[in-house]
Design an enzyme around this catalytic site. Structure first.
Site, PDB file in Angstrom:
ATOM      1  N   GLY A  30       0.825  -1.203   0.000  1.00 34.76           N
ATOM      2  CA  GLY A  30       0.000   0.000   0.000  1.00 34.76           C
ATOM      3  C   GLY A  30       0.859   1.253   0.000  1.00 34.76           C
ATOM      4  N   HIS A  36       4.938   2.385  -7.818  1.00 38.99           N
ATOM      5  CA  HIS A  36       3.943   1.310  -7.926  1.00 38.99           C
ATOM      6  C   HIS A  36       3.121   1.470  -9.209  1.00 38.99           C
ATOM      7  CE1 HIS A  36       4.288   1.485  -3.368  1.00 38.99           C
ATOM      8  NE2 HIS A  36       4.581   0.234  -3.635  1.00 38.99           N
TER       9      HIS A  36
END
Ligand code: PAF
Length: 293
Positions: A30, A36
């Site tokens: 996360g 990402h």
């Protein structure tokens, strides 16, 4: 739209629905950032089904590390997943990933997991490889995408897949950096603005080493060029270096002075309470001879 599922049973229909397509997974803890997103875009480009896992894995944090304060930003993460065209965000609970409680059987990384990050974070790579193995079993992808920023992790995951005959392709994706060179990391959120300036020493040192190699320097001179950039912030007590190492990308052992070929210049350092890692790939074309530089 990205579907959020939090159980293995909830994930199953998506996997079944793409049984004949190419399934890709991007594993994350996360606190998603541009690095990402690059992994997710690559997965979206290569695969029919893209699953992003969001799981802060307790097994890879040491007792004095930042597990409790690690940023948890699920709502923002889901927005970014949707922007990147992720089909499913899989955010399981600790009980789902560790159904038997603390695992008795774990994946041992071997000697490559004991150097650099493994030396400074004992048990870290056992935790990483164990959870990567679990998440691969849960998501059953054809391809899994990992960032080159975590070069040692990527090398160990590749080695695990090879050594354990795991039926998945591992795809490495280049590091994404801010315009001034700082490698994107979830932990950059911990940095105050002055600390962020000091943190630039990492990429500057690595780039100095890479430039030296491109200019024909050997291993010793490459290390020295990087060290020279770190000298001032270290002397001022603003930066504490855990390691700066020039290693063989296959096994992360230090390369000898006479080494030529592909190598990775990797480092970890602390700025205030924040520990950062970074690396650059480079090619050594010239041997260093002791005393030559
Ligand atoms: O790189 C990370 O974020 C983690 O180590 C990973 C691969 C998601 C495993 O928890």
């Amino acid at each position: 739209m990205t579907a959020l599922v939090s159980t293995r049973a909830g994930l199953q229909p998506y996997l079944d629905g793409f049984a004949n397509g190419r399934r890709g997974v991007v594993m994350t803890m996360g606190a998603l950032h541009e690095g990402h997103l690059e992994l997710l875009r690559q997965a979206r480009h290569d695969c029919d089904l893209v699953v992003a896992t969001i799981f802060v894995n307790p097994l890879q944090f040491g007792p004095n590390e930042d597990f409790d304060r690690y940023p948890r930003t699920l709502d923002d993460d889901l927005k970014l997943c949707a922007e990147a065209g992720v089909d499913v965000a899989f955010a399981p609970s600790v009980d789902d990933v560790y159904p038997g409680g603390q695992p008795i059987v774990k994946v041992a990384p071997g000697p490559m997991g004991e150097v650099l990050e493994g030396e400074f974070r004992p048990g870290f790579f056992t935790g990483v490889l164990t959870v990567v193995n679990k998440l691969l079993n849960l998501t059953r992808p054809d391809a899994a995408f990992f960032g080159e920023k975590d070069a040692q992790q990527l090398a160990l995951v590749r080695r695990m897949v090879l050594d354990l005959n795991m039926p998945v392709e591992i795809v490495g994706v280049p590091t994404v950096r801010d315009a001034d060179g700082l490698a994107k990391s979830s932990r950059n959120r911990y940095l105050g603005s002055e600390e962020r300036t000091i943190a630039l020493s990492l990429s500057r040192a690595l780039f100095a080493g890479r430039d030296a190699a491109a200019g024909g320097a050997g291993a010793d001179a490459v290390r020295a060029a990087a060290d020279a950039v770190l000298a001032e912030p270290v002397a001022a007590g603003r930066l504490s270096v855990d390691y700066l190492a020039l290693v063989d990308p296959e096994d992360f052992s230090e390369v000898p002075p006479a080494f030529t070929g592909d190598a990775v210049l990797a480092m970890a350092a602390r700025v205030g309470g924040t520990r950062l890692i970074d690396n650059v790939p480079l090619t050594l074309t010239v041997s260093s001879h002791p005393g030559a530089h």
